[in-house]
Design a protein around this motif. Structure first.
Motif, PDB file in Angstrom:
ATOM      1  N   THR A   8       0.721  -1.113  -0.019  1.00  0.00           N
ATOM      2  CA  THR A   8      -0.075  -0.153  -0.005  1.00  0.00           C
ATOM      3  C   THR A   8       1.065   1.289   0.109  1.00  0.00           C
ATOM      4  O   THR A   8       1.956   1.273   0.744  1.00  0.00           O
ATOM      5  N   THR A   9       0.700   2.130  -1.093  1.00  0.00           N
ATOM      6  CA  THR A   9       1.248   3.314  -0.972  1.00  0.00           C
ATOM      7  C   THR A   9       0.735   4.586  -0.334  1.00  0.00           C
ATOM      8  O   THR A   9       1.367   5.729  -0.116  1.00  0.00           O
ATOM      9  N   ASN A  10      -0.571   4.738  -0.345  1.00  0.00           N
ATOM     10  CA  ASN A  10      -1.190   5.944   0.188  1.00  0.00           C
ATOM     11  C   ASN A  10      -1.118   5.752   1.849  1.00  0.00           C
ATOM     12  O   ASN A  10      -2.164   5.212   2.400  1.00  0.00           O
ATOM     13  N   LEU A  11      -0.261   6.513   2.402  1.00  0.00           N
ATOM     14  CA  LEU A  11      -0.035   6.062   3.735  1.00  0.00           C
ATOM     15  C   LEU A  11      -0.314   7.217   4.618  1.00  0.00           C
ATOM     16  O   LEU A  11      -0.240   8.213   4.093  1.00  0.00           O
ATOM     17  N   VAL A  12      -0.662   7.095   5.899  1.00  0.00           N
ATOM     18  CA  VAL A  12      -0.806   7.951   6.968  1.00  0.00           C
ATOM     19  C   VAL A  12       0.587   7.789   7.774  1.00  0.00           C
ATOM     20  O   VAL A  12       0.727   6.974   8.196  1.00  0.00           O
ATOM     21  N   VAL A  13       1.256   8.655   7.685  1.00  0.00           N
ATOM     22  CA  VAL A  13       2.507   8.780   8.654  1.00  0.00           C
ATOM     23  C   VAL A  13       2.555   9.940   9.712  1.00  0.00           C
ATOM     24  O   VAL A  13       1.737  10.731   9.800  1.00  0.00           O
ATOM     25  N   ALA A  14       3.587   9.882  10.395  1.00  0.00           N
ATOM     26  CA  ALA A  14       3.509  10.646  11.677  1.00  0.00           C
ATOM     27  C   ALA A  14       5.007  11.191  11.657  1.00  0.00           C
ATOM     28  O   ALA A  14       6.073  10.639  11.383  1.00  0.00           O
ATOM     29  N   ASN A  15       5.113  12.431  12.235  1.00  0.00           N
ATOM     30  CA  ASN A  15       6.394  13.183  12.276  1.00  0.00           C
ATOM     31  C   ASN A  15       6.953  12.912  13.909  1.00  0.00           C
ATOM     32  O   ASN A  15       5.942  12.844  15.012  1.00  0.00           O
TER      33      ASN A  15
END
Length: 268
Positions: A71-78
């Motif tokens: 999956t390439t549509n990711l939710v990421v965090a700083n």
């Protein structure tokens, strides 16, 4: 003790197992069996480019490599995102984990629901500790000091005469997962009195852990506590003196099951 603001970097896992887009899908299945994890960040040229999960492998059309499955549509965090904001994002998006990246998109960690639970435990416990600390200071007219530290398991003096087997099982799991709430210990003279966290401490002793994560309230002098005297009368000096109740349930569990039974009868 004021509540300290917590960030993703304080609770994320830093040593993350990652794979590349060219990793064979068969190898991912083997990796899942070996590591008992069900998802992995995908990294290419030091940049996070996707995630591959057990769901991807089961639900998507088969591809020989991760590139065709991830999956390439990711939710990421700083990593400097507050833990509260991160938990809101995960809840609203319905996800159980987020990769953590730096300003250049490089993977630096991963934050999970388990980490959120751990952060909540570590933030809620100090309120209970502070209350107990203040009570001791008022009761004995002293000023105490507080430290968050690991205490040698064999030094702990229990003050509770029984624990429940089912609760011990739960605490053992929490210890394994790194979710165990710290115990509360009073240091008086050269004695380390366990005042809260007997199930955690007994589970630690059973597993052979040499130390117990604890909040230690140091009285700075030798004062014999009332709970010490009560433990003396009951003959409770070591963990071996504590009775493990295995034919009854912990009161909280029993109460919960009783409420469930009543609710079930009400539906009939």
């Amino acid at each position: 003790m004021g509540e300290k603001k917590s960030f993703v970097k304080d609770y994320m896992t830093r040593n993350v197992i990652s794979v590349s887009p060219d990793t064979q899908t068969e190898d991912i299945i083997d990796l899942m069996k070996e590591s008992h994890h069900n998802s992995y960040p995908v990294v290419e040229n030091d940049k996070l480019v996707g995630m591959v999960t057990a769901f991807d492998i089961v639900a998507k059309e088969w591809a020989d490599t991760v590139r065709g499955m991830m999956t390439t549509n990711l939710v990421v965090a700083n990593q400097n995102l507050s833990i509260n904001d991160a938990s809101r994002v995960m809840f609203r998006r319905g996800i159980s984990r987020m990769p953590v990246v730096d300003e250049d998109g490089k993977l630096v960690g991963i934050i999970t629901n388990t980490d959120m639970v751990r952060s909540h435990i570590e933030r809620s416990t100090p309120n209970k500790v502070e209350y107990f600390k203040s009570t001791l200071e008022q009761l004995y007219g002293i000023k105490t000091t507080l430290k968050h530290m690991r205490v040698d398991t064999h030094k702990l003096r229990p003050t509770q005469d029984r624990v429940y087997a089912d609760e011990l099982e739960g605490r053992s799991y929490e210890l394994k997962m790194g979710l165990a709430e710290p115990a509360i210990v009073v240091k008086t003279g050269d004695r380390w009195i366990l005042v809260d966290g007997h199930h955690r401490a007994v589970a630690s002793a059973q597993k052979g852990y040499e130390t117990v994560d604890s909040y230690v309230i140091d009285l700075g002098q030798d004062i014999r506590l009332g709970m010490e005297k009560t433990a003396d009368k009951a003959g409770i000096r070591t963990f071996d003196d504590i009775e493990i109740i295995d034919d009854d349930k912990h009161p909280l569990i029993a109460l919960t099951e009783s409420m469930q039974d009543q609710a079930s009868k009400g539906e009939d």
